[in-house]
Design an enzyme around this catalytic site. Structure first.
Site, short mmCIF file in Angstrom:
data_model
loop_
_atom_site.label_atom_id
_atom_site.label_comp_id
_atom_site.label_asym_id
_atom_site.label_seq_id
_atom_site.Cartn_x
_atom_site.Cartn_y
_atom_site.Cartn_z
N ASP A 1 -7.74 -4.66 4.65
CA ASP A 1 -7.56 -4.29 3.24
C ASP A 1 -7.33 -2.78 3.20
O ASP A 1 -7.58 -2.07 4.18
CB ASP A 1 -8.81 -4.66 2.42
N SER A 2 -6.90 -2.30 2.05
CA SER A 2 -6.74 -0.86 1.89
C SER A 2 -8.08 -0.14 1.92
O SER A 2 -8.14 1.05 2.18
CB SER A 2 -6.05 -0.59 0.55
N TYR B 1 -3.53 1.33 -2.18
CA TYR B 1 -2.19 0.82 -1.91
C TYR B 1 -1.50 0.46 -3.24
O TYR B 1 -0.29 0.43 -3.33
CB TYR B 1 -2.26 -0.48 -1.09
N GLY B 2 -2.31 0.14 -4.24
CA GLY B 2 -1.80 -0.46 -5.48
C GLY B 2 -0.86 0.40 -6.28
O GLY B 2 -0.12 -0.09 -7.11
N CYS C 1 -5.91 -8.25 0.89
CA CYS C 1 -5.49 -7.26 -0.10
C CYS C 1 -4.34 -7.88 -0.86
O CYS C 1 -3.34 -8.28 -0.24
CB CYS C 1 -5.04 -5.98 0.61
N ASN C 2 -4.46 -7.99 -2.16
CA ASN C 2 -3.40 -8.62 -2.95
C ASN C 2 -2.12 -7.80 -2.89
O ASN C 2 -1.03 -8.36 -2.79
CB ASN C 2 -3.85 -8.76 -4.40
N THR C 3 -2.26 -6.47 -2.95
CA THR C 3 -1.07 -5.61 -2.96
C THR C 3 -0.30 -5.76 -1.65
O THR C 3 0.93 -5.90 -1.65
CB THR C 3 -1.50 -4.13 -3.15
N GLU D 1 -14.89 1.14 -5.89
CA GLU D 1 -15.12 1.95 -4.69
C GLU D 1 -16.26 2.96 -4.92
O GLU D 1 -16.92 3.38 -3.97
CB GLU D 1 -13.85 2.70 -4.27
N CYS E 1 -7.10 -8.81 -7.36
CA CYS E 1 -7.31 -7.63 -6.53
C CYS E 1 -8.66 -7.83 -5.87
O CYS E 1 -9.64 -8.19 -6.55
CB CYS E 1 -7.31 -6.38 -7.40
N THR E 2 -8.71 -7.59 -4.56
CA THR E 2 -9.96 -7.91 -3.85
C THR E 2 -11.11 -6.98 -4.22
O THR E 2 -12.26 -7.24 -3.86
CB THR E 2 -9.73 -7.91 -2.33
N HIS E 3 -10.82 -5.90 -4.94
CA HIS E 3 -11.90 -5.03 -5.39
C HIS E 3 -12.61 -5.56 -6.64
O HIS E 3 -13.72 -5.16 -6.94
CB HIS E 3 -11.36 -3.63 -5.71
N1 DGL Z 1 -7.46 -4.20 -2.32
C1 DGL Z 1 -6.31 -3.93 -3.13
C2 DGL Z 1 -5.75 -5.23 -3.70
O1 DGL Z 1 -6.33 -6.30 -3.54
C3 DGL Z 1 -6.62 -2.99 -4.27
C4 DGL Z 1 -6.93 -1.60 -3.89
C5 DGL Z 1 -5.75 -0.72 -3.70
O2 DGL Z 1 -5.03 -0.40 -4.66
O3 DGL Z 1 -5.52 -0.36 -2.56
O4 DGL Z 1 -4.70 -5.21 -4.30
#
Ligand code: DGL
Length: 267
Positions: free
Chosen positions: A8-9, A40-41, A71-73, A151, A185-187
């Protein structure tokens, strides 16, 4: 024994690792958080793809048997590239399992998706949901501040609630009112209590972690790659601030992270 690689990011993918550990207790895991380059988003699909290729290469060096793009992005931007370049290694993203969970939870819809700017812009959730249910109305909202709040460990309280109201009230006021809300989004699962409070009891929250873990189990079973013996302790790689990763990662993983198990890596 080969491990399952996850990246993940940052720390958000630990919510997926948590579901994987619960479902596959005999498996070993190695997790990479690209903490130096989060988020990453907000970045372009080309940049996210380049980062995702580098993160996967670092995990491949640890001889993994399957890669989870937690990570969805990165799933939205880079899954086809990774699947093709790493074949025959199985690569599992989080978007299709999330879409399947949403359609199963609220088959009559409508479905709202909250995600990063990159995931919303690329429309990957809309395509994945409508591939399963072509007439399904889908509305989306980018919620970049949720990533920073997660975060920072700000799971609830007035700031998080105010931000949630700002993002969710207009989204859920669309007519007809969405019945399902995908945490794309995994966050976001760490903010679930606040999101649920603002969304209201008539909106079902959908988290792709469980369905992603089920997809991983299915692939390992089909390929006879499931491990029977005891798992090795998890290993973690972080591209910045491994101490902070160990400390705050506990919120996402739901269990303490041994600081000695987190290695600083440069991609
Ligand atoms: N973990 C990223 C996701 O699931 C979100 C965090 C990011 O923007 O890097 O999209």
């Amino acid at each position: 024994m080969k491990a399952i690689g996850i990246f993940d990011s940052g720390m958000g993918g630990l919510t997926v690792m948590r579901a994987l550990k619960a479902r596959l207790p005999n498996e070993s895991f190695i997790y990479l958080g690209d903490t130096a380059r989060l988020p990453y988003g907000t970045k372009s699909a080309d940049t996210v793809t380049r980062y995702a290729v580098q993160a996967s290469a670092a995990l491949m060096a640890h001889d993994i048997k399957l890669l989870v793009v937690a990570c969805n992005t990165a799933s939205a931007a880079a899954l086809p590239t990774l699947s093709q370049s790493l074949a025959p290694l199985p690569v599992v993203g989080v978007i299709e399992p999330g879409a399947a969970a949403a359609v199963a939870a609220v088959p009559e819809g409508p479905i709202a998706v909250i995600a990063t700017e990159g995931t919303v812009r690329g429309g990957a959730y809309v395509r994945a949901i409508q591939a399963l249910s072509p007439q399904m109305p889908v509305v989306q909202q980018a919620c970049p501040l949720f990533v920073a709040l997660a975060e920072e460990g700000l799971r609830d309280g007035p700031i998080t609630e105010l931000v949630a109201r700002r993002y969710l009230e207009p989204l859920l006021a669309t007519m007809p009112r969405p019945r399902g809300l995908v945490l794309g989004c995994t966050h976001f699962p760490v903010l679930k209590a606040t999101i649920a409070k603002v969304a209201g009891a008539d909106v079902t929250l959908i988290d792709s972690a469980e369905t992603t873990a089920a997809a991983v189990e299915k692939i390992l079973r089909e390929k006879s790659l499931l491990h029977d013996g005891p798992a090795q302790p998890p290993k973690f790689l972080a591209t910045d601030a491994p101490g902070r990763f160990a400390h705050l990662g506990e919120i996402f993983l739901g269990e303490p992270i041994d600081p000695g198990a987190v290695t600083l890596v440069d991609l």
